[in-house]
Scaffold this motif. Structure first.
Motif, mmCIF file in Angstrom:
data_model
loop_
_atom_site.group_PDB
_atom_site.id
_atom_site.type_symbol
_atom_site.label_atom_id
_atom_site.label_comp_id
_atom_site.label_asym_id
_atom_site.label_seq_id
_atom_site.Cartn_x
_atom_site.Cartn_y
_atom_site.Cartn_z
ATOM 1 N N ASN A 93 0.819 -1.222 0.000
ATOM 2 C CA ASN A 93 0.000 0.000 0.000
ATOM 3 C C ASN A 93 0.849 1.267 0.000
ATOM 4 O OD1 ASN A 93 -2.564 -1.430 0.158
ATOM 5 N ND2 ASN A 93 -1.919 -1.930 2.253
ATOM 6 N N GLY A 94 2.053 1.163 -0.551
ATOM 7 C CA GLY A 94 2.929 2.312 -0.668
ATOM 8 C C GLY A 94 4.009 2.047 -1.691
ATOM 9 N N ASP A 95 4.877 3.034 -1.925
ATOM 10 C CA ASP A 95 5.917 2.857 -2.928
ATOM 11 C C ASP A 95 6.984 3.941 -2.749
ATOM 12 O OD1 ASP A 95 7.306 1.818 -5.023
ATOM 13 O OD2 ASP A 95 5.658 1.961 -6.482
ATOM 14 N N VAL A 96 8.068 3.789 -3.516
ATOM 15 C CA VAL A 96 9.135 4.788 -3.535
ATOM 16 C C VAL A 96 8.643 5.992 -4.333
ATOM 17 C CG1 VAL A 96 11.481 5.293 -4.285
ATOM 18 C CG2 VAL A 96 10.923 3.033 -3.365
ATOM 19 N N SER A 122 19.716 7.521 -1.029
ATOM 20 C CA SER A 122 18.518 7.283 -0.213
ATOM 21 C C SER A 122 17.282 7.079 -1.077
ATOM 22 C CB SER A 122 18.278 8.463 0.747
ATOM 23 O OG SER A 122 17.948 9.632 0.013
ATOM 24 N N LEU A 123 16.286 6.476 -0.458
ATOM 25 C CA LEU A 123 14.963 6.295 -1.049
ATOM 26 C C LEU A 123 13.935 6.951 -0.132
ATOM 27 C CD1 LEU A 123 15.114 2.495 -1.992
ATOM 28 C CD2 LEU A 123 15.555 4.432 -3.506
ATOM 29 N N LYS A 124 12.969 7.608 -0.728
ATOM 30 C CA LYS A 124 11.891 8.203 0.053
ATOM 31 C C LYS A 124 10.601 7.441 -0.233
ATOM 32 C CE LYS A 124 9.397 12.519 0.963
ATOM 33 N NZ LYS A 124 9.271 13.968 0.626
ATOM 34 N N TYR A 125 9.900 7.005 0.826
ATOM 35 C CA TYR A 125 8.677 6.218 0.700
ATOM 36 C C TYR A 125 7.447 7.041 1.090
ATOM 37 C CZ TYR A 125 11.117 1.782 -0.072
ATOM 38 O OH TYR A 125 11.881 0.772 -0.596
ATOM 39 N N SER A 166 -3.283 6.613 -0.886
ATOM 40 C CA SER A 166 -4.407 7.289 -0.237
ATOM 41 C C SER A 166 -5.108 6.323 0.714
ATOM 42 C CB SER A 166 -5.400 7.786 -1.288
ATOM 43 O OG SER A 166 -4.787 8.731 -2.138
ATOM 44 N N PHE A 167 -5.653 6.866 1.787
ATOM 45 C CA PHE A 167 -6.365 6.099 2.807
ATOM 46 C C PHE A 167 -5.435 5.274 3.690
ATOM 47 C CE2 PHE A 167 -9.316 6.667 -0.717
ATOM 48 C CZ PHE A 167 -10.384 7.251 -0.077
ATOM 49 N N TYR A 168 -4.113 5.493 3.578
ATOM 50 C CA TYR A 168 -3.167 4.791 4.438
ATOM 51 C C TYR A 168 -2.202 5.809 5.048
ATOM 52 C CZ TYR A 168 -4.824 0.390 2.532
ATOM 53 O OH TYR A 168 -5.605 -0.675 2.181
ATOM 54 N N LYS A 169 -1.702 5.480 6.234
ATOM 55 C CA LYS A 169 -0.814 6.373 6.972
ATOM 56 C C LYS A 169 0.537 5.691 7.177
ATOM 57 C CE LYS A 169 -0.424 8.776 11.422
ATOM 58 N NZ LYS A 169 -1.088 9.017 12.739
ATOM 59 N N ARG A 170 1.588 6.438 6.947
ATOM 60 C CA ARG A 170 2.930 5.880 7.120
ATOM 61 C C ARG A 170 3.278 5.751 8.589
ATOM 62 N NH1 ARG A 170 7.405 8.493 8.070
ATOM 63 N NH2 ARG A 170 6.430 10.475 7.431
ATOM 64 N N VAL A 171 3.846 4.596 8.937
ATOM 65 C CA VAL A 171 4.346 4.345 10.287
ATOM 66 C C VAL A 171 5.803 3.931 10.156
ATOM 67 C CG1 VAL A 171 4.144 2.959 12.385
ATOM 68 C CG2 VAL A 171 2.077 3.623 11.117
ATOM 69 N N GLY A 172 6.697 4.722 10.717
ATOM 70 C CA GLY A 172 8.117 4.415 10.606
ATOM 71 C C GLY A 172 8.834 5.466 9.785
ATOM 72 N N PRO A 173 10.116 5.240 9.518
ATOM 73 C CA PRO A 173 10.931 6.252 8.847
ATOM 74 C C PRO A 173 10.485 6.492 7.407
ATOM 75 C CG PRO A 173 12.132 4.189 8.993
ATOM 76 C CD PRO A 173 10.893 4.006 9.817
ATOM 77 N N GLU A 174 10.646 7.728 6.975
ATOM 78 C CA GLU A 174 10.296 8.106 5.599
ATOM 79 C C GLU A 174 11.450 7.826 4.638
ATOM 80 O OE1 GLU A 174 8.169 11.983 3.569
ATOM 81 O OE2 GLU A 174 9.810 12.326 5.005
ATOM 82 N N ILE A 175 12.685 7.894 5.140
ATOM 83 C CA ILE A 175 13.883 7.717 4.319
ATOM 84 C C ILE A 175 14.517 6.358 4.619
ATOM 85 C CG2 ILE A 175 16.138 8.637 3.706
ATOM 86 C CD1 ILE A 175 13.782 10.397 2.894
#
Length: 394
Positions: free
Chosen positions: A285-288, A295-298, A302-311
């Motif tokens: 439910n996410g991607d780069v 580095s990679l940014k994730y 939509s309708f989902y919330k990131r939990v954890g590091p963005e990079i």
């Protein structure tokens, strides 16, 4: 000459001719129907199969179908419609495209009778009017249902997947959820991945990719060793070179090594270009969304919330840093469960976390507000839209 040709035709098709004659002889005839307030043409005691019967009504009455006269046909013992005369001030069923309305048991409506028009999913009223009245044989201004700007066309094609629909449709209402299944030999990564997409603001949300299920020793493209997709949760340095998130890694020689092992003696791993770690970690439910050399940014769909590091970065031992997860951040609201709130709409809507929406009630200028807060749904009573504006509703 003509008689000779007819004989040839009958001899050439004896079975078809016999079947047609037999069907006509076995078909049931229709008894003359009863008609109050009108008359038939022609008047007979019985009518053979496929016979037509015209009828008209006396002054002050009209047929139960369009027109000042009507025709019905005998079809194997039954009339295509039963002749009937109704009051000239009564109304026939209206034609309201893309909508449903209150059905009448007799099939027609008495003068003064009301119907409530409900737009199909993906359509909405052009005005607040949802009621029509039968008056002097015609309907008052009928509500019009036009396609909603927030609805979606049919779902886009998906590689190695098929959309699962109970019935075909061209228009999907906002917040519609459509499920899909990967073809044999393909799957989405992660055990808890939601195999569905949503219609949001006129567009479909991005779906996770269906990727080929790979098993060690069964694919020659990776020197005889590949890794089967594993779970999404990744420890700080728990994914190996070129492997998806989690689990054990496989070296080029095909020997498994323990997740998180490091060839470096230093306690602080060195960051290296991301291409040194092979395939990027996959995120359900996410991607780069951004790639840089180091580095990679994730980001989550939509309708989902990131939990954890963005990079996410790559270490010199071929492992990735911790990868985030995408947590559901929406409410799925079944409006049918709130029928006692007098809400006009039905079906299911999807709200993002902290999103609210006003839905029309059965009374004009009245609405109910629905709020999604951390997975919980709250619904207010129906009240005037101005009261909602001044926050006098609860």
């Amino acid at each position: 000459m003509s008689l000779r040709c007819l004989v040839i035709v009958l001899l050439s098709f004896p079975q078809a001719f016999h079947a047609q004659v037999l069907a006509q002889s076995t078909a049931e005839s229709c008894p003359a129907p009863r008609l109050d307030g009108g008359f038939f043409v022609p008047e007979q005691g019985t009518y053979s199969h496929r016979s037509g019967l015209a009828y008209a009504c006396n002054h002050g009455w009209k047929p139960v179908v369009e027109g000042w006269w009507a025709t019905t046909v005998c079809l194997n013992g039954s009339w295509s419609h039963m002749p009937q005369c109704i009051g000239e001030n009564s109304c026939l069923p209206p034609d309201v495209p893309n909508a449903k309305y209150t059905q009448s048991a007799p099939g027609w409506y008495q003068e003064g009778q009301l119907i409530r028009v409900k737009c199909d999913q993906g359509y909405e009223h052009t005005t607040w009017e949802a009621i029509a009245t039968c008056a002097k044989g015609t309907w008052s201004t009928l509500p019009v249902c036009q396609r909603s700007k927030s609805s979606c066309d049919e779902p886009p094609k998906m590689a190695h997947a098929v959309i699962v629909l109970h019935k075909y449709q061209q228009v999907f209402a906002a917040d519609s959820e459509v499920h899909f299944e990967c073809e044999e030999g393909y799957s989405v990564q992660g055990d808890n991945t939601r195999k569905s997409i949503f219609c949001f603001a006129g567009s479909w949300t991005q779906a996770p990719n269906c990727i080929r299920t790979q098993i060690v020793g069964h694919d020659s493209d990776m020197s005889g060793s590949v890794t089967k997709p594993a779970a999404d949760t990744i420890p700080e340095r728990g994914s190996g070179r070129g492997s998806p998130a989690g689990g054990s890694t496989v070296t080029d020689a095909g020997s498994a090594t323990t997740s998180g092992s490091s060839s470096s003696s230093s306690s602080t791993p060195l960051k290296v270009p991301v291409d040194n770690c092979g395939a990027y970690p996959r995120l359900s439910n996410g991607d780069v969304v951004r790639k840089r050399d180091m580095s990679l940014k994730y980001a989550c769909n939509s309708f989902y919330k990131r939990v954890g590091p963005e990079i996410v970065v790559c270490y010199d031992d071929g492992t990735w840093s911790k990868v985030p997860t995408c947590k559901e951040a929406f409410c799925e609201v079944d409006l049918d469960q709130y029928a006692n709130y007098n809400i006009q709409e039905s079906g299911t809507i999807i709200l993002k976390d902290r999103e609210s929406r006003e839905v029309p009630c059965v009374w004009r200028y009245y609405t109910s507000r629905i709020l999604c807060t951390q997975g919980s749904v709250s619904v207010t009573k129906c009240c005037h839209y101005q009261d909602h504006y001044y926050q006098r509703c609860s």
